[in-house]
Design a protein around this motif. Structure first.
Motif, mmCIF file in Angstrom:
data_model
loop_
_atom_site.group_PDB
_atom_site.id
_atom_site.type_symbol
_atom_site.label_atom_id
_atom_site.label_comp_id
_atom_site.label_asym_id
_atom_site.label_seq_id
_atom_site.Cartn_x
_atom_site.Cartn_y
_atom_site.Cartn_z
ATOM 1 N N THR A 76 0.819 -1.208 0.000
ATOM 2 C CA THR A 76 0.000 0.000 0.000
ATOM 3 C C THR A 76 0.856 1.262 0.000
ATOM 4 O O THR A 76 0.377 2.334 -0.346
ATOM 5 N N ALA A 77 2.119 1.141 0.393
ATOM 6 C CA ALA A 77 3.060 2.269 0.360
ATOM 7 C C ALA A 77 4.466 1.698 0.277
ATOM 8 O O ALA A 77 4.754 0.633 0.819
ATOM 9 N N LEU A 78 5.342 2.420 -0.419
ATOM 10 C CA LEU A 78 6.710 1.961 -0.585
ATOM 11 C C LEU A 78 7.659 3.147 -0.553
ATOM 12 O O LEU A 78 7.423 4.151 -1.222
ATOM 13 N N LYS A 79 8.711 3.012 0.239
ATOM 14 C CA LYS A 79 9.767 4.019 0.280
ATOM 15 C C LYS A 79 11.079 3.287 0.023
ATOM 16 O O LYS A 79 11.422 2.345 0.741
ATOM 17 N N ALA A 80 11.768 3.685 -1.030
ATOM 18 C CA ALA A 80 13.024 3.027 -1.390
ATOM 19 C C ALA A 80 14.164 4.036 -1.335
ATOM 20 O O ALA A 80 14.045 5.145 -1.830
ATOM 21 N N ASP A 81 15.259 3.644 -0.724
ATOM 22 C CA ASP A 81 16.469 4.453 -0.636
ATOM 23 C C ASP A 81 17.590 3.668 -1.301
ATOM 24 O O ASP A 81 18.182 2.772 -0.695
ATOM 25 N N VAL A 82 17.865 3.976 -2.577
ATOM 26 C CA VAL A 82 18.847 3.231 -3.352
ATOM 27 C C VAL A 82 20.238 3.347 -2.733
ATOM 28 O O VAL A 82 20.962 2.359 -2.635
ATOM 29 N N ALA A 83 20.623 4.531 -2.293
ATOM 30 C CA ALA A 83 21.954 4.727 -1.724
ATOM 31 C C ALA A 83 22.176 3.849 -0.492
ATOM 32 O O ALA A 83 23.257 3.292 -0.301
ATOM 33 N N ALA A 84 21.155 3.716 0.342
ATOM 34 C CA ALA A 84 21.259 2.896 1.552
ATOM 35 C C ALA A 84 20.914 1.423 1.291
ATOM 36 O O ALA A 84 21.040 0.596 2.182
ATOM 37 N N LYS A 85 20.485 1.115 0.057
ATOM 38 C CA LYS A 85 20.062 -0.240 -0.313
ATOM 39 C C LYS A 85 18.988 -0.759 0.643
ATOM 40 O O LYS A 85 19.037 -1.863 1.136
ATOM 41 N N ARG A 86 18.001 0.108 0.905
ATOM 42 C CA ARG A 86 16.961 -0.212 1.884
ATOM 43 C C ARG A 86 15.586 0.176 1.329
ATOM 44 O O ARG A 86 15.431 1.202 0.685
ATOM 45 N N ALA A 87 14.606 -0.666 1.613
ATOM 46 C CA ALA A 87 13.225 -0.370 1.228
ATOM 47 C C ALA A 87 12.319 -0.653 2.418
ATOM 48 O O ALA A 87 12.551 -1.580 3.185
ATOM 49 N N HIS B 186 18.285 -16.305 -0.492
ATOM 50 C CA HIS B 186 18.754 -16.398 0.889
ATOM 51 C C HIS B 186 18.257 -15.177 1.657
ATOM 52 O O HIS B 186 18.327 -14.062 1.162
ATOM 53 N N PHE B 187 17.767 -15.424 2.854
ATOM 54 C CA PHE B 187 17.334 -14.341 3.723
ATOM 55 C C PHE B 187 18.193 -14.399 4.970
ATOM 56 O O PHE B 187 18.218 -15.414 5.665
ATOM 57 N N GLY B 188 18.895 -13.317 5.268
ATOM 58 C CA GLY B 188 19.768 -13.294 6.428
ATOM 59 C C GLY B 188 19.000 -13.290 7.734
ATOM 60 O O GLY B 188 19.407 -13.885 8.714
ATOM 61 N N ARG B 189 17.857 -12.617 7.755
ATOM 62 C CA ARG B 189 17.078 -12.524 8.988
ATOM 63 C C ARG B 189 15.626 -12.213 8.645
ATOM 64 O O ARG B 189 15.351 -11.320 7.865
ATOM 65 N N VAL B 190 14.729 -12.939 9.254
ATOM 66 C CA VAL B 190 13.301 -12.676 9.120
ATOM 67 C C VAL B 190 12.730 -12.648 10.522
ATOM 68 O O VAL B 190 12.958 -13.564 11.312
ATOM 69 N N ALA B 191 12.018 -11.581 10.853
ATOM 70 C CA ALA B 191 11.431 -11.460 12.192
ATOM 71 C C ALA B 191 9.989 -10.999 12.061
ATOM 72 O O ALA B 191 9.709 -10.034 11.358
ATOM 73 N N THR C 24 16.750 -4.847 3.390
ATOM 74 C CA THR C 24 18.061 -4.298 3.104
ATOM 75 C C THR C 24 18.784 -5.260 2.175
ATOM 76 O O THR C 24 18.800 -6.467 2.417
ATOM 77 N N VAL C 25 19.363 -4.736 1.114
ATOM 78 C CA VAL C 25 20.144 -5.541 0.190
ATOM 79 C C VAL C 25 21.596 -5.462 0.638
ATOM 80 O O VAL C 25 22.182 -4.386 0.684
ATOM 81 N N ASP C 26 22.167 -6.614 0.996
ATOM 82 C CA ASP C 26 23.565 -6.640 1.446
ATOM 83 C C ASP C 26 24.539 -6.516 0.292
ATOM 84 O O ASP C 26 25.555 -5.849 0.398
ATOM 85 N N ALA C 27 24.258 -7.201 -0.804
ATOM 86 C CA ALA C 27 25.154 -7.181 -1.955
ATOM 87 C C ALA C 27 24.306 -7.256 -3.208
ATOM 88 O O ALA C 27 23.282 -7.919 -3.245
#
Length: 105
Positions: free
Chosen positions: A17-28, A77-82, A96-99
């Motif tokens: 319903t909403a999405l915020k993506a930060d390419v520089a931080a590799k985070r959504a 592969h998922f490093g962590r799911v909570a 978060t995209v690690d690589a």
């Protein structure tokens, strides 16, 4: 983001319903709700349409990255799911995209 890549998700899998993506931080960050067309939540800890919606948030992140825009990625592969609380109402997914490369995302 999915439509730009030619992906057409049916009504039961339109949970974002909403999405915020930060390419520089590799985070959504995505806000997810169970679509009306999806079955009820009672039997799931995390509804499949919301789990898929979290992965769709990656499309929003990768789709804004010029280097990744013309490539296909499949997370394997998922490093962590909570799951921090029950998923009866709207939930938030933070990814978060690690690589990012030919062999990793």
């Amino acid at each position: 983001a999915a439509a730009k890549l030619g992906l057409d998700y049916g009504p039961a899998f339109q949970a974002v319903t909403a999405l915020k993506a930060d390419v520089a931080a590799k985070r959504a960050t995505a806000e997810l709700s169970r679509p009306d067309a999806a079955p009820a939540d009672e039997v799931f800890h995390l509804h499949p349409s919301r789990a898929d919606g979290a992965l769709q948030a990656l499309l929003g992140l990768l789709g804004q990255d010029k280097a990744a825009a013309d490539s296909a990625f499949v997370p394997v592969h998922f490093g962590r799911v909570a799951l921090r609380r029950g998923a009866a109402g709207p939930v938030r997914a933070e990814l978060t995209v690690d690589a990012l490369g030919q062999r990793s995302v």
